[in-house]
Scaffold this active site. Structure first.
Site, short mmCIF file in Angstrom:
data_model
loop_
_atom_site.label_atom_id
_atom_site.label_comp_id
_atom_site.label_asym_id
_atom_site.label_seq_id
_atom_site.Cartn_x
_atom_site.Cartn_y
_atom_site.Cartn_z
N GLY A 109 0.86 -1.41 -0.14
CA GLY A 109 -0.06 0.02 -0.08
C GLY A 109 0.72 1.22 0.08
O GLY A 109 2.01 1.35 0.61
N GLN A 160 2.96 10.11 0.83
CA GLN A 160 4.17 9.34 0.92
C GLN A 160 4.95 9.41 -0.24
O GLN A 160 6.33 9.47 -0.30
CB GLN A 160 4.12 7.64 0.98
CG GLN A 160 3.39 7.52 2.58
CD GLN A 160 3.28 6.06 2.56
OE1 GLN A 160 2.36 5.28 2.02
NE2 GLN A 160 4.43 5.38 3.13
N CYS A 212 5.56 0.13 7.34
CA CYS A 212 5.50 1.18 6.24
C CYS A 212 6.36 1.58 5.59
O CYS A 212 7.56 1.50 6.20
CB CYS A 212 4.91 2.27 7.32
SG CYS A 212 4.61 3.71 6.20
N LEU A 213 6.32 1.90 4.24
CA LEU A 213 7.46 2.11 3.39
C LEU A 213 8.03 3.40 3.81
O LEU A 213 9.43 3.70 3.50
CB LEU A 213 7.05 2.21 1.90
CG LEU A 213 6.49 0.82 1.43
CD1 LEU A 213 6.06 1.20 -0.05
CD2 LEU A 213 7.65 -0.11 1.32
N HIS A 236 -4.40 1.31 7.45
CA HIS A 236 -3.12 1.94 7.64
C HIS A 236 -3.32 3.41 6.43
O HIS A 236 -2.36 4.17 6.77
CB HIS A 236 -1.98 0.70 7.36
CG HIS A 236 -0.67 1.48 7.07
ND1 HIS A 236 0.39 1.01 8.06
CD2 HIS A 236 -0.16 2.15 6.14
CE1 HIS A 236 1.24 1.68 7.83
NE2 HIS A 236 1.27 2.40 6.82
N GLU A 237 -3.48 2.73 5.17
CA GLU A 237 -3.35 3.78 4.19
C GLU A 237 -4.18 5.19 4.39
O GLU A 237 -4.06 6.13 4.09
CB GLU A 237 -3.58 3.18 2.70
CG GLU A 237 -2.56 2.17 2.32
CD GLU A 237 -1.05 2.58 2.67
OE1 GLU A 237 -0.76 3.71 2.48
OE2 GLU A 237 -0.36 1.47 3.15
NI NI Z 1 2.71 3.47 5.43
#
Ligand code: NI
Length: 156
Positions: free
Chosen positions: A46, A51, A89-90, A131-132
């Site tokens: 995601g 981001q 998370c990225l 999360h997103e």
């Molecule tokens: Ni994230």
């Protein structure tokens, strides 16, 4: 398509609230395609527009291969059950934690086709949707984590 740079935790933009997408134009369509490419390249499931530095209410989620959801102005309309599973998370590289999320989540969103859609996801999909959508409010998973995991607890 282009791979975009992923903003990392510590950058103040991640704490800002994203703005609604008013018009689905070519720029939004290009952003969506670039976000999918960026998410896949980073092995994520995601990614929110914030981001990649765009404060727009738009996320991509792909928990099933080659079936990305592209969600514009998404809203959670139903939550059921509960799960406590590992999440990362990225934008928070190499950190994992157990979060407390609903098991099943229904999201209403506008698609790239300009139409309203709803999707219901359970387990990983439910976590990913929550999360997103949190990213759109400036919330990171580390804010509400039940406990962070030690590196040796994380399955590689
Ligand atoms: Ni994230």
């Amino acid at each position: 398509m282009a791979k975009l740079n992923i903003v990392k935790d510590g950058d103040p933009i991640l704490r800002k609230k994203s703005r609604p997408v008013e018009v689905i134009d070519e720029r939004i369509k290009t952003l969506a395609a670039d976000m999918v490419e960026t998410m896949r390249d980073a092995n994520g499931c995601g990614l929110a527009a914030v981001q990649v530095g765009k404060l727009r209410r738009m996320v991509v989620v792909e928990v099933e291969e080659n079936k990305p959801y592209i969600m514009i102005n998404p809203v959670i309309i139903k939550r059921e059950g509960n799960q406590q599973e590992a999440e990362g998370c990225l934008s928070v590289p190499n950190q994992w934690g157990i979060t407390d999320r609903p098991m099943t989540v229904t999201v209403r969103y506008t698609g790239l086709d300009g139409k309203e859609h709803t999707v219901t996801g359970s387990g990983l999909a439910g976590r990913a949707f929550c999360h997103e959508l949190d990213h759109l409010e400036g919330v990171l998973f580390t804010d509400n984590v039940v406990r962070m995991l030690d590196p040796d607890e994380v399955e590689s």
